[in-house]
Design an enzyme around this catalytic site. Structure first.
Site, PDB file in Angstrom:
ATOM      1  N   ARG A  62      47.385  -8.672  46.591  1.00 16.73           N
ATOM      2  CA  ARG A  62      47.954  -7.427  47.107  1.00 16.73           C
ATOM      3  C   ARG A  62      49.347  -7.607  47.702  1.00 16.73           C
ATOM      4  O   ARG A  62      50.098  -6.633  47.817  1.00 16.73           O
ATOM      5  CB  ARG A  62      46.986  -6.761  48.088  1.00 16.73           C
ATOM      6  CG  ARG A  62      45.722  -6.238  47.358  1.00 16.73           C
ATOM      7  CD  ARG A  62      44.889  -5.341  48.258  1.00 16.73           C
ATOM      8  NE  ARG A  62      44.495  -6.028  49.454  1.00 16.73           N
ATOM      9  CZ  ARG A  62      43.317  -6.633  49.639  1.00 16.73           C
ATOM     10  NH1 ARG A  62      42.392  -6.586  48.711  1.00 16.73           N
ATOM     11  NH2 ARG A  62      43.060  -7.257  50.752  1.00 16.73           N
ATOM     12  N   GLU A  99      35.421 -17.829  57.089  1.00 18.70           N
ATOM     13  CA  GLU A  99      34.238 -17.684  57.939  1.00 18.70           C
ATOM     14  C   GLU A  99      33.129 -18.609  57.431  1.00 18.70           C
ATOM     15  O   GLU A  99      32.481 -19.311  58.200  1.00 18.70           O
ATOM     16  CB  GLU A  99      33.781 -16.218  57.922  1.00 18.70           C
ATOM     17  CG  GLU A  99      32.872 -15.869  59.078  1.00 18.70           C
ATOM     18  CD  GLU A  99      32.441 -14.407  59.020  1.00 18.70           C
ATOM     19  OE1 GLU A  99      31.542 -14.047  59.803  1.00 18.70           O
ATOM     20  OE2 GLU A  99      32.982 -13.643  58.196  1.00 18.70           O
TER      21      GLU A  99
END
Lengths: 176, 176
Positions: A62, A99
């Site tokens: 993006r 994570e």
């Protein structure tokens, strides 16, 4: 309406993506409105035009949407920072923690020359993991970090704090 | 020098990428030259500006590099066509064959409305697999195919022939 309000109206909240409990900020809806895109693009150029930038680096995918247009308007090269294995020539790599597990990004070694002042652009600042990894790639090749820009910042994740170790110039158009 | 010659000088041949025996056309080197990027961008806009285009669709990731700038200049929306699992909202999907195995691409369902005339942009035309899959996505949502544009065409792979089933407007800036 201010630009901030226009962006907030255009961004779509998608609940439970990519997993349950997360509300994803969908920026694809911004690209339905070419006038808003132009305004965003010019706003970013205006924020960074006095920073003596030698190149804009965008983070796949993006960060590729507006990065090249910003670089063209500033008249500087655009550097592609991609996921591992996508760039064909000699690369420099950096691993960083997610994570769960790790991610790895790459840049062509000859994209940055020593002393080059590189500005990093991406759509979203969350934990700052990928943007700081991008900064590490640039530093490894002898470049300098001119600053960071994001369309959106998720303030509660404190990515801003991590990036301030690389540059004081951190701008976001909209914060949540 | 003609634009074609400039692009050919800028593109880098990388042997044995992504696998032995293939010479990869590296377009990242084009983005080192902002003036060349601007010239390419304006050339593409000039080629397609009379086609009554309602939107530009770009294929992830390299179709994102110039697609949004082309859309902004034409004043039309930019549609993201991405790899499976990347788009957060309701999607339409299309699977297609690769040399080994299959690939799947997606588009947001509400990115195309019935009758919309959509022009597809990507960096490279090889077999035409991903561009024709992109066309299928647009047709599934009731859109029309305004045409295709690529920076580079590998003529020996005959992608042009497959795409001509969707539109006669196929342009490439450089052919090998």
């Amino acid at each position: 309406m201010s630009l901030e309000q226009k962006i907030k109206s255009a961004v779509r909240d998608v609940p439970d993506f990519p997993k349950e409990g997360i509300v994803f900020k969908d920026i694809t809806t911004i690209f339905k409105d070419p006038e808003l895109c132009k305004e965003i693009h010019l706003d970013i150029v205006d924020r960074i035009k006095d920073l003596k930038i030698d190149a804009i680096a965008g983070i796949e995918s993006r960060g590729f949407l507006l990065g090249p247009a910003i670089a063209m308007t500033l008249g500087v090269p655009f550097i592609l920072i991609r996921k591992k294995g996508k760039l064909p020539y000699h690369t420099v790599n950096h691993k960083y923690d997610l994570e769960y597990g790790t991610a790895e990004i790459e840049m062509h070694k000859d994209a940055v020359s020593p002393g080059m002042n590189v500005f990093i652009h991406d759509d979203l600042l969350a934990t700052g993991g990928s943007a700081s990894a991008a900064a590490e790639l640039i530093l490894k090749e002898g470049g300098k970090i001119a600053g960071f820009n994001f369309l959106i910042e998720l303030g509660f994740l404190e990515g801003h704090k991590i990036l301030s170790e690389y540059s004081e110039n951190i701008s976001t158009l909209v914060a949540y």
